[in-house]
Motif scaffolding. Structure first.
Motif, mmCIF file in Angstrom:
data_model
loop_
_atom_site.group_PDB
_atom_site.id
_atom_site.type_symbol
_atom_site.label_atom_id
_atom_site.label_comp_id
_atom_site.label_asym_id
_atom_site.label_seq_id
_atom_site.Cartn_x
_atom_site.Cartn_y
_atom_site.Cartn_z
ATOM 1 N N ALA A 90 0.837 -1.216 0.000
ATOM 2 C CA ALA A 90 0.000 0.000 0.000
ATOM 3 C C ALA A 90 0.859 1.249 0.000
ATOM 4 O O ALA A 90 1.874 1.320 0.690
ATOM 5 C CB ALA A 90 -0.897 0.002 1.233
ATOM 6 N N MET A 91 0.421 2.208 -0.800
ATOM 7 C CA MET A 91 1.090 3.512 -0.877
ATOM 8 C C MET A 91 0.028 4.588 -1.000
ATOM 9 O O MET A 91 -1.115 4.313 -1.363
ATOM 10 C CB MET A 91 1.974 3.588 -2.128
ATOM 11 C CG MET A 91 3.152 2.657 -2.178
ATOM 12 S SD MET A 91 4.403 3.061 -0.965
ATOM 13 C CE MET A 91 4.935 4.654 -1.568
ATOM 14 N N GLY A 92 0.430 5.835 -0.719
ATOM 15 C CA GLY A 92 -0.484 6.942 -0.978
ATOM 16 C C GLY A 92 -0.711 7.055 -2.482
ATOM 17 O O GLY A 92 0.133 6.644 -3.284
ATOM 18 N N ASP A 93 -1.861 7.664 -2.845
ATOM 19 C CA ASP A 93 -2.242 7.630 -4.270
ATOM 20 C C ASP A 93 -1.448 8.596 -5.139
ATOM 21 O O ASP A 93 -1.683 8.672 -6.348
ATOM 22 C CB ASP A 93 -3.748 7.874 -4.441
ATOM 23 C CG ASP A 93 -4.206 9.217 -3.853
ATOM 24 O OD1 ASP A 93 -5.424 9.441 -3.793
ATOM 25 O OD2 ASP A 93 -3.333 10.026 -3.435
ATOM 26 N N ASP A 94 -0.481 9.311 -4.571
ATOM 27 C CA ASP A 94 0.446 10.043 -5.433
ATOM 28 C C ASP A 94 1.295 9.044 -6.206
ATOM 29 O O ASP A 94 1.915 9.395 -7.210
ATOM 30 C CB ASP A 94 1.333 11.021 -4.647
ATOM 31 C CG ASP A 94 1.950 10.402 -3.399
ATOM 32 O OD1 ASP A 94 3.136 10.637 -3.149
ATOM 33 O OD2 ASP A 94 1.239 9.678 -2.681
ATOM 34 N N TRP A 95 1.253 7.779 -5.800
ATOM 35 C CA TRP A 95 1.987 6.708 -6.490
ATOM 36 C C TRP A 95 1.056 5.808 -7.299
ATOM 37 O O TRP A 95 1.474 4.747 -7.757
ATOM 38 C CB TRP A 95 2.772 5.881 -5.472
ATOM 39 C CG TRP A 95 3.900 6.641 -4.883
ATOM 40 C CD1 TRP A 95 3.886 7.380 -3.733
ATOM 41 C CD2 TRP A 95 5.210 6.807 -5.445
ATOM 42 N NE1 TRP A 95 5.120 7.972 -3.534
ATOM 43 C CE2 TRP A 95 5.942 7.634 -4.565
ATOM 44 C CE3 TRP A 95 5.833 6.313 -6.590
ATOM 45 C CZ2 TRP A 95 7.268 7.984 -4.809
ATOM 46 C CZ3 TRP A 95 7.157 6.659 -6.835
ATOM 47 C CH2 TRP A 95 7.866 7.494 -5.952
ATOM 48 N N ALA A 96 -0.208 6.237 -7.443
ATOM 49 C CA ALA A 96 -1.198 5.366 -8.100
ATOM 50 C C ALA A 96 -0.659 4.779 -9.405
ATOM 51 O O ALA A 96 -0.128 5.492 -10.267
ATOM 52 C CB ALA A 96 -2.472 6.162 -8.368
#
Ligand code: C2G
Length: 132
Positions: A90-96
Motif C-alpha cells: 500500500a502507498m499513498g495515491d500520489d503513487w497510483a
C-alpha cells in the motif's frame, strides 16, 4: 496474519504519515515499512532534514508500525514483499499505478493522501516562522 508493506522517506514525520500508517494498520495485523536511506533519497532527488537512523527511530515509535527495513534502491520491492510475506502493498495515491507490476505476488492498493500537509510544507512553514 495479514502483513501490509509500504515505503517512504517519512521525513519530518507528520499527520499525513500517521494517517496513512494508521489506515495500513487497519488493513492488516502487521505493518512493515521500507524507509528510504539518505543515499536513496539522493537518488530520488529528495533532500531530507532528518537522518535515516532518526527517521527509523521515529517510525518504530509509531504504534501502527511493527518493523522497519532500509529502502536503498528501486529494485528491491519484489524481494522485500517475498521476504516479509506481505499480503498487501500500500502507498499513498500520489503513487497510483506505479507499483501495479507487483500485483502478481501481492495485493496492491493506493490510499488517498492527506491533503494540506507534506514534509516540504513543514520545511517552508518552519523557515517562514518569525525568529523566536
Ligand atoms: N503521504 C500521505 N499524505 C501526505 C504525505 C505523504 O498519505 N500528506 C504518504 C505518501 O503517499 C507515501 C507515504 O506517506 O505513501 C510516505 O510519504 P513520503 O515520505 O513522501 O514517501 P516518498 O518520498 O513518496 O517515497 O519507493 C517508494 C518511495 O520510497 C516513496
Amino acid at each position: 496474519m495479514t502483513t501490509v508493506i509500504t515505503y517512504g522517506t517519512f521525513d519530518l514525520f507528520h499527520v499525513g504519515h500517521v494517517r496513512l500508517l494508521k489506515r495500513l494498520a487497519d488493513l492488516g495485523d502487521r505493518v512493515v515499512v521500507g524507509c528510504s536511506t539518505d543515499e536513496f533519497n539522493r537518488i530520488k532527488g529528495k533532500s531530507v532534514a532528518i537522518p535515516y537512523d532518526q527517521r527509523v527511530e521515529i517510525l518504530l515509535a509509531c504504534r501502527f508500525v511493527n518493523h522497519v527495513f532500509p529502502e536503498s534502491n528501486w529494485e528491491q520491492k519484489r524481494e522485500d514483499v517475498l521476504r516479509e510475506g506481505a499480503n498487501i502493498f500500500a502507498m499513498g495515491d500520489d503513487w497510483a499505478g506505479k507499483f501495479d507490476f507487483l500485483s502478481d505476488i501481492v495485493k496492491v492498493v493506493y490510499l488517498r493522501r492527506t491533503e494540506g500537509i507534506s514534509s516540504t510544507q513543514v520545511k517552508v512553514t518552519v523557515r517562514e516562522s518569525p525568529k523566536q
